[in-house]
Design a protein around this motif. Sequence first.
Motif, mmCIF file in Angstrom:
data_model
loop_
_atom_site.group_PDB
_atom_site.id
_atom_site.type_symbol
_atom_site.label_atom_id
_atom_site.label_comp_id
_atom_site.label_asym_id
_atom_site.label_seq_id
_atom_site.Cartn_x
_atom_site.Cartn_y
_atom_site.Cartn_z
ATOM 1 N N ASN A 259 0.806 -1.226 0.000
ATOM 2 C CA ASN A 259 0.000 0.000 0.000
ATOM 3 C C ASN A 259 0.838 1.274 0.000
ATOM 4 O O ASN A 259 0.277 2.365 -0.110
ATOM 5 N N ASN A 260 2.142 1.163 0.146
ATOM 6 C CA ASN A 260 2.964 2.349 0.415
ATOM 7 C C ASN A 260 3.820 2.798 -0.762
ATOM 8 O O ASN A 260 4.761 3.564 -0.581
ATOM 9 N N GLY A 265 6.488 3.235 -10.283
ATOM 10 C CA GLY A 265 7.633 2.342 -10.183
ATOM 11 C C GLY A 265 7.802 1.666 -8.843
ATOM 12 O O GLY A 265 7.485 2.218 -7.787
ATOM 13 N N GLY A 266 8.292 0.430 -8.902
ATOM 14 C CA GLY A 266 8.670 -0.297 -7.692
ATOM 15 C C GLY A 266 7.671 -1.320 -7.221
ATOM 16 O O GLY A 266 8.054 -2.388 -6.738
ATOM 17 N N GLU A 267 6.376 -1.033 -7.380
ATOM 18 C CA GLU A 267 5.378 -1.942 -6.808
ATOM 19 C C GLU A 267 5.355 -3.284 -7.513
ATOM 20 O O GLU A 267 5.129 -4.327 -6.891
ATOM 21 N N ASP A 268 5.582 -3.288 -8.833
ATOM 22 C CA ASP A 268 5.599 -4.557 -9.575
ATOM 23 C C ASP A 268 6.693 -5.488 -9.057
ATOM 24 O O ASP A 268 6.477 -6.695 -8.896
ATOM 25 N N ASP A 269 7.867 -4.929 -8.818
ATOM 26 C CA ASP A 269 8.977 -5.746 -8.326
ATOM 27 C C ASP A 269 8.729 -6.199 -6.892
ATOM 28 O O ASP A 269 9.083 -7.317 -6.526
ATOM 29 N N ASP A 270 8.113 -5.348 -6.092
ATOM 30 C CA ASP A 270 7.747 -5.737 -4.727
ATOM 31 C C ASP A 270 6.790 -6.925 -4.770
ATOM 32 O O ASP A 270 6.938 -7.893 -3.998
ATOM 33 N N ILE A 271 5.826 -6.874 -5.690
ATOM 34 C CA ILE A 271 4.856 -7.967 -5.811
ATOM 35 C C ILE A 271 5.552 -9.253 -6.234
ATOM 36 O O ILE A 271 5.262 -10.339 -5.718
ATOM 37 N N GLY A 272 6.484 -9.151 -7.183
ATOM 38 C CA GLY A 272 7.231 -10.331 -7.608
ATOM 39 C C GLY A 272 8.012 -10.961 -6.477
ATOM 40 O O GLY A 272 8.086 -12.198 -6.356
ATOM 41 N N VAL A 273 8.585 -10.120 -5.614
ATOM 42 C CA VAL A 273 9.317 -10.633 -4.452
ATOM 43 C C VAL A 273 8.360 -11.302 -3.471
ATOM 44 O O VAL A 273 8.667 -12.346 -2.887
ATOM 45 N N GLN A 318 11.158 -7.543 5.078
ATOM 46 C CA GLN A 318 10.725 -7.163 6.419
ATOM 47 C C GLN A 318 9.311 -6.596 6.462
ATOM 48 O O GLN A 318 8.656 -6.614 7.507
ATOM 49 N N THR A 319 8.812 -6.068 5.323
ATOM 50 C CA THR A 319 7.543 -5.328 5.344
ATOM 51 C C THR A 319 6.348 -6.075 4.767
ATOM 52 O O THR A 319 5.202 -5.678 5.010
ATOM 53 N N TRP A 320 6.555 -7.160 4.005
ATOM 54 C CA TRP A 320 5.438 -7.728 3.239
ATOM 55 C C TRP A 320 4.336 -8.310 4.110
ATOM 56 O O TRP A 320 3.166 -8.328 3.707
#
Length: 383
Positions: A259-260, A265-273, A318-320
């Motif tokens: 949500n943050n 940019g960045g959210e797609d890679d966060d989702i993949g992780v 640490q955040t997911w």
Amino acid sequence: MVALQSKWRYGFMFLGIQLVVMALLSREGYHRRVTYFIRIFRRPGTTSLPTRNVTTEGGGALDVYSNLSNLILKYNRRDDMKFCPKTSPLVGGPIHVSFPSGLTLAQVEAKNPLVMHGGRYRPPDCEARHKTAIIIPHRNREHHLKYLLYYLHPFLQRQQLNYGIYIIHQAGNYTFNRAKLMNIGFREAMREEDWDCLFFHDVDLIPEDDRNTYICDANPKHAAIAMDKFGYKLPYNMYFGGVSALSPLQYLKMNGFPNNYWGWGGEDDDIGVRVSLAGMHISRPPLKHGRYKMIKHKLDQGNDVNPKRFNMLAKTRQTWKLDGMNSLEYEVVSRQYLPLYANITVNIGTEKGLKLAVKAPPPPPAAKDKPIDKEAAKAPPKP
């Protein structure tokens, strides 16, 4: 000797010119030039919807609406209908995509008479095997939306799906938050229907092959693996952007999306992780099926590049579990069930929280303090 060299030189020049002319007249180059000359002779004010397709991968690409007009004649829904075939007989492969000027939502609606209010559809002659919700994060992209709807509705109908299209519209002018809107779309869609699968779809990506089935796999699926802007290749292995699909269980297992991430940019890679951290892996269709054409546009106002994205990605492990569906806050501003889609407008707040998104009216001016006259306070009131 000099004359012989000149003849060879002119011969090579002539051959080069022939090769250039052949290249210009071949395949898509030929189609673009024919289209250009057609536009010159077209009467002003007329709009033609795409009805013809160019060749892709050596085969003919059919119009996305071909064969669908026969479904109207077959409309005879009953409670005891048989299930649709496992492989839809309407699927035809490559789809030609173009963006004619002047397209309107009224034209799209007229092309899709079996779509019900709220963007819902069920096959008219069989019981769908799959129920898919399409979640589209959105703000100020109406021009792109009409083209996506023009292609996406028949694309899904060709696959004989029971589907619904949800536009999740971010209210206000604060920085865009794509991933949070998709979390909201998941929650709102699941409140209305027990969907088997949810596709999270950028508004500017048009699928080019209906063999790219919009159903979920055993693992989270990345569908848009071959975009034209990347030369129809996957840019990198962990890429999960554009169009992706998850079952409700898969989505909740990875705590949804972050949500943050405010801005681009960045959210797609966060989702993949997150997919990997949740013990799953990314599923993908064949490269020739997962082709998408992007509607060209500039970076949207209010969606500037997120300067914090790399630092945030480094902390995903640490955040997911803390940032996602279990921390989602928003308020629904309105729900509209329109002919081609359900539009849900939401207030998602700012980086500082939900309540700060709507500016509160200024407090009334405070009265100026005056020194208290003790003797006057003791005196009885005047009659």
